[in-house]
Structure formats: C-alpha cells, structure tokens
Design an enzyme around this catalytic site. Structure first.
Site, PDB file in Angstrom:
ATOM      1  N   ASP A   1     -22.075 -28.754 -35.907  1.00 20.49           N
ATOM      2  CA  ASP A   1     -21.913 -29.126 -36.985  1.00 20.49           C
ATOM      3  C   ASP A   1     -20.739 -28.091 -37.545  1.00 20.49           C
ATOM      4  O   ASP A   1     -20.697 -27.085 -37.075  1.00 20.49           O
ATOM      5  CB  ASP A   1     -22.623 -29.642 -37.883  1.00 20.49           C
ATOM      6  CG  ASP A   1     -23.505 -28.930 -38.419  1.00 20.49           C
ATOM      7  OD1 ASP A   1     -23.858 -28.413 -37.142  1.00 20.49           O
ATOM      8  OD2 ASP A   1     -23.536 -28.689 -39.618  1.00 20.49           O
ATOM      9  N   GLU A   2     -19.739 -28.469 -38.296  1.00 22.69           N
ATOM     10  CA  GLU A   2     -19.357 -27.693 -39.465  1.00 22.69           C
ATOM     11  C   GLU A   2     -18.701 -26.300 -38.805  1.00 22.69           C
ATOM     12  O   GLU A   2     -19.010 -25.763 -38.540  1.00 22.69           O
ATOM     13  CB  GLU A   2     -20.165 -27.401 -40.510  1.00 22.69           C
ATOM     14  CG  GLU A   2     -20.556 -28.728 -41.185  1.00 22.69           C
ATOM     15  CD  GLU A   2     -21.036 -28.012 -42.559  1.00 22.69           C
ATOM     16  OE1 GLU A   2     -20.989 -28.980 -43.584  1.00 22.69           O
ATOM     17  OE2 GLU A   2     -22.164 -27.331 -42.527  1.00 22.69           O
ATOM     18  N   VAL A   3     -17.749 -26.599 -37.049  1.00 25.07           N
ATOM     19  CA  VAL A   3     -17.094 -25.471 -36.457  1.00 25.07           C
ATOM     20  C   VAL A   3     -15.908 -25.196 -37.716  1.00 25.07           C
ATOM     21  O   VAL A   3     -14.964 -26.208 -37.764  1.00 25.07           O
ATOM     22  CB  VAL A   3     -17.117 -25.389 -35.246  1.00 25.07           C
ATOM     23  CG1 VAL A   3     -15.418 -24.589 -34.568  1.00 25.07           C
ATOM     24  CG2 VAL A   3     -17.989 -26.456 -34.291  1.00 25.07           C
TER      25      VAL A   3
ATOM     26  N   HIS B   1     -21.687 -22.034 -37.634  1.00 26.92           N
ATOM     27  CA  HIS B   1     -23.761 -21.811 -38.211  1.00 26.92           C
ATOM     28  C   HIS B   1     -23.699 -20.658 -37.076  1.00 26.92           C
ATOM     29  O   HIS B   1     -26.144 -20.471 -37.385  1.00 26.92           O
ATOM     30  CB  HIS B   1     -24.154 -23.015 -37.632  1.00 26.92           C
ATOM     31  CG  HIS B   1     -23.966 -24.210 -39.830  1.00 26.92           C
ATOM     32  ND1 HIS B   1     -24.334 -23.655 -40.700  1.00 26.92           N
ATOM     33  CD2 HIS B   1     -23.295 -24.457 -39.257  1.00 26.92           C
ATOM     34  CE1 HIS B   1     -23.249 -25.181 -41.190  1.00 26.92           C
ATOM     35  NE2 HIS B   1     -22.615 -25.305 -40.257  1.00 26.92           N
TER      36      HIS B   1
ATOM     37  N   ASP C   1     -20.284 -34.554 -35.855  1.00 24.54           N
ATOM     38  CA  ASP C   1     -19.174 -33.807 -35.230  1.00 24.54           C
ATOM     39  C   ASP C   1     -18.996 -33.120 -34.249  1.00 24.54           C
ATOM     40  O   ASP C   1     -17.216 -33.142 -34.083  1.00 24.54           O
ATOM     41  CB  ASP C   1     -19.292 -32.257 -36.029  1.00 24.54           C
ATOM     42  CG  ASP C   1     -20.121 -32.259 -37.810  1.00 24.54           C
ATOM     43  OD1 ASP C   1     -21.141 -33.051 -37.937  1.00 24.54           O
ATOM     44  OD2 ASP C   1     -19.579 -32.015 -38.947  1.00 24.54           O
TER      45      ASP C   1
END
Length: 582
Positions: free
Chosen positions: A333-335, A262, A383
């Site tokens: 988060d969300e790598v 992000h 995560d």
C-alpha cells in the site's frame, strides 16, 4: 382460511413487539448470536460438582478443554437481568461429551468451523459435535456463555439445541505493532478476546517505517537497528508462543511485512536499499502530490538495487519459517511517487522512459513468486491493483496465488476487486478502522485553531468520524454484489487498529466491544429471520456481553450507563410520527 380472534392477533403482535426485551431478560446470552437456537421451555439444571468435559486427545483441543473447564467452574457469572427460570432438581449435568469428525484438519482458511450443542431433557450428558477441532472450540465457548450462577450452584439451560456456523471464513483483527510497541501479553490477551468472540484471524502488521521489531535469524540487524530498542522486539521464541497460543484458541496468526512502501525502518540496517529514509515527510513549499510519505515516517525499498531482493528474500524465508499460516501479507500500500523520485538511479530510469508502475511491477514480479515458493498465498493491499498512480497489471498478480485487501471507497472497491476475479478481504476504512475519530497526531497543525469557526470538520482525523459499534455492525461487506460468484470471492473482513495514537494503555477499549459487533455481523449476520437489520435488538445483548468480557479481564469500553441494562427498553430512541418530527 382460518380466522383468529382479534385478541389472539393482538397478543401475538404484542409478544413480537416485546421479543427483544424478553430475550434480554433470560440469563443466557450468546455472542455472537448462533445461527439457530431452540430452547422452548426456559428450564435449567445445575452442573454436578464433578462436572467434566470428555473429548478426544488433541494437542490444541486438549488445552482448550482444560481452559474452558476452569473457566466454567471459576467465572461465577451472574446476569444483570434475570427472569424466573425453573430449575429441575431431580438430576444434574455431569459431563459434556465432545465428538470430532476429523481431528487432522489444520487451522487454515475455509476449514469447517460448524458445531452443534445440545443438552437433552432427563440426561446427565450434554453433547457437542463438530467437524473440526476449531469448530469444537467455538462450541466450548458457547457452552461457557450459557453457564450462569455461582459455585456450587452453576446452571445451564436444558432441552436446548444450537446449530451454528459462520457466514464468512475470514473474521479478523489487524493490530499495528510498528508505530507503537505491544508486549506479548497484550497480543495474547487480544487473541483470547478474539476467540471468545469467535474471531479467527489475528492479522499482525509487524513492521512499518517507524520500527522493525521482529528479530529474524537471517537478518538480525533489521531489528537490532530498526526497532525502538532491545526491550521492544519480538524474538523467535515470542513468535512461537504467540502462534501456539493462537492455535490453542482457534485463531490464525497472519504476518504482514509491508513492502515496498512503509520500509523506512529497514534503512537503519540497509540505507542503500531504502529511498528517502529519514527525510521530512512533506517538504515545505511542496504540494500534497509532491509529498514523500502520507504521514511522518518515510522510506521505500529501491526496486533497482539488487541488494533489495537479497534482503527481502531472507525476510520472507524467515517469516515463513516462524509462521505456519498459509497466507503471507506482503503489504503493497501507499507507494508514494515523491519518495522514489529522490533516488538518482530511479530518476535516471524515469528519464529514459521508465515508469513508476514499472518499478512496482519489477518488485512484485520478484517478491510474489518467492512468497509462492514458500507454499504461501500472497495477500496485498488493494493499492497494487487499484492505485491511481502506481499499480501493476493484473498479469503480475496471478489470481490463484493472490488475495487483495480493500481499505478504500467501501463497497465500490470491493466490487472492483471481485469483478476483476480476485478474492478479497474487506477492511473498508469508512466502517472498519478503529483508530479513526481521535484527532490527528501532527504537531504545529493550525487546523485545530478554529475558534469562532466551528472547528475542523473531521477533528484532524483523516478517516473521521469515530466508527461506532452500530456503524460497524450494520455494514454489509457484500453490499452491491448481486452475482453469487462474486459474493463467493469475499472471504470475509477485518477491523483494523492502526497505532499512531494507540498503545497497550488503550488497546482493549479501542478494540472492544466494537470488534464484538463486527464479529457477530460476520458470524451470523446483522439481520433477523425476516431480513430486517437487528442492530436495535443487539444492543442489550452486546451490553451484557461487554460486562462479561470485562469480568473475564478484557477492558472493553462501556456503551451505555448500567441503568439502561437494568431497565431494558428505557434507553431506546423515541418513535415519533412524521407530523411530530416537523
């Protein structure tokens, strides 16, 4: 064993059955509901025209006292439903005396927020006592809520005693100010409403791939090039004002700088440290597993570039100076694998046996110790530990310095985190994501063309359906945790407003009164004294509180027609026998 006449038993049952209606008919309505309240005679007295609040001198408390003194004299709250309350005319209430056990306690997680409030019979003084300044602020809010009438005849209940404290120490609202920008006045209005609901953590998700609106002295180019424009940034003086406003309202301001994923907005200033920046998020012909981001707006920091850590440390240092809050949220988060794989150096690293998880470990092993060096506790999204593809070993996340925030799989992931020995903040998207259920924001999306096939089951929203206040209120964040030591690791929770489809025009209505429902469930719980869920009983109280919030300038959305409030019980669902339902 004593026996009771049948009529007496029936009368007791009838009163119990009507108790929600009776409680809705009295003019006082405290939200969130206190842990203990006694008001046996339902009598009231008027406030003296010279009513004042006497308290110790304290920078933040004194500002709060002035604010509540003005609110009490100007609100002129008239309940929609009133019952006959006998007003005692022989004397009136001239002052509220506030006493604090320890004025020095800072606004940190775990501070004692309890208070007691009493208005004795035949006394011209009310008494508010608290262990900390922050508990006293909650008590002042409660006093404002038990005041009704119009000046000069303002009334309060007499012979009332309230003993109150929260079940959970972390009760927060997350606001994303990267995807769409919110002005300082929008943030302070939100903090004001949070304080009225006894919420105490404003989780400020400041940056993301879409924009970097925070002006940092050491890295000014991040906001200069990564924000939406010079009129959509938060300067250091803006941050200082928001933090100060939070302190005066008993609300901590917890900053989040989401990394290493992000971070596309960082690439405007530093293209060399960001992989896959400004690339199409889901290339044509590729599977979902090969996407570059989970939504439009790509970019992840490159753990193999030494310049990455130079910039990250400058950011952490500046943010720690701007925010006194002891928690620092580092994101995590969300790598997404596909994004890192677009970089030649990373591709070479992987070809020689390296793994994507090792890349994340390298990054966390640099960023987390630096956060700790600033005397901060690191908060990461779950995560970093639980992701199926890219995650770190627990040895990289020391439990003394790390808190995890869960957003997937409801109680299942909460259990996984506490079972691993970590403290947890619960933001389960299935219950606490306030942006859900409004459709998707992608263009050229064929799923909406469903004529004759009933439409998309989720309405285009990945986390549909819309989270109703009842869904939020009824969620137990320690569900399934039998072990008391595991339950203690649950610090509390946060409702989250991600801003793909939210901005200042809908801010209040997306948050309130659903965040109010969340506030009560974490303050005094969602069950009554018998252990029964009290959502039905809470409806009229929440409805009345919503109207009062609107009167206070918060654009909370309606939850029922006004007719329902004026006709208690008439809008309830019908109760049928099993045979009638067939």
């Amino acid at each position: 064993m004593p026996t009771f006449p049948k009529f007496h038993v029936l009368l007791v049952f009838f009163v119990w059955l009507l108790s929600p209606w009776l409680s809705s008919a009295i003019p006082i309505n405290i939200w969130p509901k206190p842990r203990f309240l006694s008001w046996p005679q339902h009598k009231g007295i008027t406030l003296s025209p010279d009513f004042t609040i006497i308290s110790p001198q304290h920078q933040h408390l004194s500002a709060s006292v002035t604010r509540y003194h003005n609110l009490i004299h100007s609100e002129n709250y008239s309940p929609h439903i009133t019952n006959s309350i006998k007003l005692i005319k022989r004397y009136n209430l001239s002052k509220l005396v506030v006493t604090i056990t320890d004025l020095s306690l800072p606004l940190h997680h775990g501070v004692n927020e309890s208070y007691t409030l009493s208005i004795p019979f035949k006394s011209s003084s009310a008494h508010l006592s608290a262990h900390s300044v922050w508990g006293a602020m909650h008590g002042l809010e409660t006093f404002s809520q038990i005041t009704w009438g119009k000046a000069p005849e303002l009334c309060v209940p007499v012979r009332i005693y309230i003993q109150d404290s929260p079940l959970f120490g972390h009760r927060g609202v997350l606001l994303d100010t990267s995807r769409n920008y919110y002005g300082v006045e929008d943030i302070t209005r939100t903090i004001k409403a949070m304080s009225a609901n006894k919420l105490n953590v404003f989780h400020w998700h400041i940056t993301d791939s879409h924009s970097f609106p925070l002006v940092l002295p050491s890295e000014p180019s991040l906001a200069a090039k990564g924000s939406y424009g010079p009129d959509m940034v938060y300067a250091p003086e803006d941050v200082s004002m928001i933090v100060q406003f939070g302190l005066e309202h008993g609300v901590r301001v917890l900053p989040e700088i989401d990394t290493p994923g992000h971070t596309g907005s960082w690439g405007e200033a530093y293209p060399d440290i960001v992989t896959c920046a400004n690339m199409f998020w889901w290339p044509a012909g590729k599977s979902w597993e090969e996407r570059l981001a989970s939504e439009p707006g790509t970019g992840q920091l490159n753990p193999l570039n030494p310049k990455t850590y130079e910039v990250v440390q400058n950011v952490i240092q500046d943010v720690a100076k701007l925010f006194p809050e002891p928690f620092f949220h580092g994101g995590g988060d969300e790598v997404i694998p596909g994004c890192w794989k677009t970089d030649p150096a990373i591709t070479s690293f992987l070809s020689f046996g390296g793994t994507l998880s090792q890349l994340l470990e390298k990054y966390i092993n640099s960023a987390l110790p630096y956060i700790v060096s600033q005397n901060r506790t690191a908060v990461y999204w779950e995560d970093v530990l639980l992701d199926a593809q890219i995650k770190v070993e627990s040895s990289f996340l020391p439990k003394d310095h790390t808190i995890l925030q869960t957003w997937n799989n409801g109680p299942v992931n909460t259990k996984r985190i506490v079972a691993a020995g970590y403290r947890v903040i619960v933001s389960s998207s299935e219950y606490y994501y306030l942006d859900c259920g409004h459709g998707g924001f992608l263009g050229n999306d064929s799923q909406y063309d469903q004529q004759g096939r009933g439409g998309s089951s989720d309405g285009g929203s990945w986390c549909a359906p819309f989270k109703t206040w009842q869904t939020i209120y009824n969620y137990d964040i320690t569900d399934g945790l039998v072990d008391e030591e595991e339950r203690k690791l649950v610090l509390g929770g946060e409702v989250a407003l991600w801003s793909e489809q939210a901005d200042p025009t809908v801010l209040d209505s997306r948050l309130w009164p659903r965040a109010s429902a969340f506030a009560e469930s974490l303050w005094s719980g969602n069950r009554d004294e018998r252990g029964v869920k009290r959502c039905g009983e809470a409806l009229d109280r929440l409805n009345r509180w919503r109207y009062r919030m609107v009167k206070r300038g918060i654009g909370a959305e309606p939850i029922q027609p006004l007719w329902c409030l004026r006709n208690p019980g008439m809008c309830n669902a019908a109760v049928h026998s099993a045979s009638e339902d067939l």
